[in-house]
Write a protein that holds these residues in place. Sequence first.
Motif, short mmCIF file in Angstrom:
data_model
loop_
_atom_site.label_atom_id
_atom_site.label_comp_id
_atom_site.label_asym_id
_atom_site.label_seq_id
_atom_site.Cartn_x
_atom_site.Cartn_y
_atom_site.Cartn_z
N ASP A 65 -22.34 41.17 30.08
CA ASP A 65 -23.67 41.34 30.70
C ASP A 65 -24.65 42.06 29.79
O ASP A 65 -25.48 42.85 30.25
CB ASP A 65 -23.52 42.11 32.03
CG ASP A 65 -22.63 41.41 33.03
OD1 ASP A 65 -21.97 42.09 33.83
OD2 ASP A 65 -22.56 40.15 32.97
N ASP A 66 -24.58 41.78 28.47
CA ASP A 66 -25.33 42.58 27.51
C ASP A 66 -26.32 41.82 26.65
O ASP A 66 -27.14 42.44 25.98
CB ASP A 66 -24.31 43.27 26.59
CG ASP A 66 -24.97 44.31 25.70
OD1 ASP A 66 -24.97 44.12 24.47
OD2 ASP A 66 -25.51 45.28 26.26
N GLN A 82 -36.12 37.71 34.53
CA GLN A 82 -35.74 38.62 35.62
C GLN A 82 -36.61 38.33 36.84
O GLN A 82 -37.76 37.91 36.72
CB GLN A 82 -35.91 40.08 35.18
CG GLN A 82 -34.86 40.50 34.16
CD GLN A 82 -34.80 41.99 33.93
OE1 GLN A 82 -35.82 42.66 33.80
NE2 GLN A 82 -33.57 42.55 33.88
N LYS A 128 -24.31 46.67 34.97
CA LYS A 128 -23.46 45.62 34.40
C LYS A 128 -22.15 45.62 35.20
O LYS A 128 -21.79 46.63 35.80
CB LYS A 128 -23.19 45.93 32.92
CG LYS A 128 -24.46 45.90 32.07
CD LYS A 128 -24.22 46.32 30.64
CE LYS A 128 -25.55 46.31 29.87
NZ LYS A 128 -25.40 46.72 28.46
N LEU A 148 -30.74 43.93 34.69
CA LEU A 148 -30.12 44.44 33.47
C LEU A 148 -31.14 45.19 32.61
O LEU A 148 -32.33 44.84 32.66
CB LEU A 148 -29.50 43.27 32.69
CG LEU A 148 -28.29 42.60 33.36
CD1 LEU A 148 -27.91 41.32 32.63
CD2 LEU A 148 -27.12 43.57 33.40
N PRO A 149 -30.75 46.25 31.89
CA PRO A 149 -29.35 46.64 31.64
C PRO A 149 -28.70 47.48 32.75
O PRO A 149 -27.58 47.96 32.56
CB PRO A 149 -29.46 47.46 30.35
CG PRO A 149 -30.84 48.06 30.41
CD PRO A 149 -31.69 47.03 31.08
N SER A 176 -30.99 38.85 36.78
CA SER A 176 -31.35 38.59 35.39
C SER A 176 -30.60 37.39 34.86
O SER A 176 -29.44 37.17 35.23
CB SER A 176 -30.96 39.81 34.51
OG SER A 176 -31.45 41.02 35.04
N HIS A 217 -26.88 37.19 36.38
CA HIS A 217 -26.24 38.43 36.84
C HIS A 217 -27.10 39.06 37.93
O HIS A 217 -28.32 39.19 37.76
CB HIS A 217 -26.08 39.41 35.67
CG HIS A 217 -25.39 40.67 36.04
ND1 HIS A 217 -24.03 40.73 36.27
CD2 HIS A 217 -25.88 41.92 36.26
CE1 HIS A 217 -23.70 41.97 36.60
NE2 HIS A 217 -24.81 42.70 36.62
N HIS A 271 -29.44 36.02 31.13
CA HIS A 271 -29.37 36.50 29.76
C HIS A 271 -28.51 35.56 28.92
O HIS A 271 -27.70 34.78 29.45
CB HIS A 271 -28.77 37.92 29.72
CG HIS A 271 -27.37 38.00 30.22
ND1 HIS A 271 -26.27 37.97 29.37
CD2 HIS A 271 -26.85 38.06 31.48
CE1 HIS A 271 -25.16 38.05 30.09
NE2 HIS A 271 -25.47 38.09 31.38
N THR A 314 -22.94 45.14 42.23
CA THR A 314 -24.28 45.59 41.81
C THR A 314 -25.14 46.02 42.99
O THR A 314 -25.90 46.99 42.89
CB THR A 314 -25.00 44.46 41.06
OG1 THR A 314 -25.15 43.33 41.95
CG2 THR A 314 -24.24 44.04 39.81
#
Length: 198
Positions: free
Chosen positions: A147-148, A154, A119, A115-116, A138, A111, A140, A123
Amino acid sequence: MSHKRVAILISGGGSNMVALLDSMVGDHPARPCLVLSNDADAGGLVKARARGVPVASVDHRPFRGDRAAFEAELMKPLIAAAPDILCLAGFMRVLTANFVSHWQGRMLNIHPSLLPKYKGLHTHERALAAGDTEHGCSVHEVTAALDDGPILGQARVRILPGDTPDSLAARVLVQEHRLYPAVLRRFAARDRTPVCLS
Ligand code: GRF
């Protein structure tokens, strides 16, 4: 040594996918088994084929928003390829909790934000609009919330005077191509120690 099998899901040009493919050589603990797209015309499929990796595509459009039906079709080439790990690399379809639960703990995503923060989409525009001095990307684990999931790596870039969303995106993409292969190498070796690049 048996390598981990990796399937990569893309929607577009696939520059992250290419970085992953080119990294899975030598003593890397994984090898690609499939590149899958929701668009048969995705430029990345040509690049994967040129590297001798099996490719497939499942068009989401005929399913007219019926995500469960689309995903049932998407599962067919995936089950046939029998991957140990799924990498989402510029895959622009939001996956249902049911699909995610099938691959829980072995599906990664990249992403383009730290993050966080930020999301979702746009961006680079949002980081500039907020007056941030730092941005990045990031990797994840994918969970049902967008996106959590747990962050596995990172990479940071400084925001420079005069930066535009495009100039910022270009510098972040360079970092993405370093970060994703580094995280995949560790993840395939069952090492979840976060990767931090600057
Ligand atoms: C990347 O910036 C990625 O972070 C985002 O979509 C872009 C895709 O780039 N999800 P590519 O298709 O890998 O070149």
